[in-house]
Each structure stands twice: as C-alpha cells, then as structure tokens.
Design an enzyme around this catalytic site. Structure first.
Site, short mmCIF file in Angstrom:
data_model
loop_
_atom_site.label_atom_id
_atom_site.label_comp_id
_atom_site.label_asym_id
_atom_site.label_seq_id
_atom_site.Cartn_x
_atom_site.Cartn_y
_atom_site.Cartn_z
CG LEU A 1 -1.86 6.05 3.43
CD1 LEU A 1 -0.39 6.20 3.77
CD2 LEU A 1 -2.06 5.66 1.98
CB CYS A 2 -7.39 2.04 4.13
SG CYS A 2 -8.30 0.61 4.64
#
Length: 169
Positions: free
Chosen positions: A99-100
């Site tokens: 996840l960014c």
C-alpha cells in the site's frame, strides 16, 4: 501477573486485539497461526457507493483480506500491511498488494496510530484511489509486495510525499 513478562509490542497488540474484538464492527481480526505479530484483517465494510463495493457485490466478495505483520520495534515502527485478496487495481495498491500510504512508512508513522486507524485509512485510500476488483486472475504475493514497498520508500525519501496530504487522513 503474566503481562509483566511481555514487552511493549506484546502488551500493545493484546490491548488492540481486545479493543477491536469488543468495539469494532467494520472489520475482524484473526491471528495467523496463533502468531500475535501477524494478523489477518478482514475489512467487511467499504463505502457502499464506491466502485469497490460494487465490484465486491458483483463477485460475491464479502471482505477485503489484509495481512499485517508487526516488526520487533512496533509500535515505534509501522506494521507491514498488504492486500492479500481480492486483487484490486488502483486505490493506492501497488504490485503484490503493498500500500502506498504515508502512515505506513517510517517517516509518516507515529506510535499513536492504532490498528483501527490503519485499517480505516486503508479503507479510505481504497475508495479515494477508486480501487476496482481486477479481472485478470493474478495473485498478490508477499515477495512482490515487499519489493514494491522498498521502491516506494526509496522514491518518497527522494521526492517527498506529494499526495495524499496528511490533513485529509
């Protein structure tokens, strides 16, 4: 008591586990192989008007499965969080399901974030990033997720965080 033998990480996670089990309805938590430091989080509730919720309904998917592993120095370092299933595109989800999200990086993390706060942030990032269920039958793997996360950290150490601004979280 037994708790005296536990370190900060254990005490913190046991308390969080208890809080979630007692108070939280949007997601559920299971320990992976009874390991307190690795959790499966089933996110049952996403914004029902979103394309993600739509895709979940169409595919009879009842939750987004996240895997969370807590490092030795948690809560002073962030857990590693990845999407395991279904395979989603967009929504700040990188290759392998990493996840960014700034709060999941060493620079964006603070020890005050609870697991509930993390899951809530992941949920809103999926919606904000317009995540959709991928149709192409690939699988997310831990190895790919770790590689994506490493390159994400490098990029952001170099260029900083442009989006999403912290204030929106």
């Amino acid at each position: 008591g037994i708790n005296a033998e536990y370190g900060v990480r254990e005490r913190r996670l046991l308390k969080e586990l208890q809080d979630i089990t007692t108070n939280v309805t949007t997601f559920t938590v299971e320990l992976v192989n009874d390991n307190l430091f690795e959790w499966h989080v089933k996110l049952h509730t996403v914004d029902k008007d979103s394309s993600l919720a739509e895709g979940m309904r169409q595919n009879n998917i009842t939750y987004i499965l996240l895997n969370m592993s807590f490092p030795d120095n948690f809560p002073f370092a962030p857990p590693f969080v990845r999407v395991v299933a279904p395979i989603v595109e967009g929504g700040y989800v990188l290759d392998g399901g990493a996840l960014c999200l700034e709060l999941l990086t060493p620079t964006g993390w603070t020890a005050a974030y609870t697991v509930e706060a993390i899951v809530t942030q992941v949920g809103s990032a999926l919606i904000k990033g317009n995540a959709k269920i991928a149709k192409d039958g690939r699988k997310f793997t831990l190895k790919a997720a770790q590689a994506s996360y490493k390159s994400l950290i490098k990029t952001h150490e170099k260029y900083g965080w442009v989006t999403p601004p912290k204030a929106e979280g």
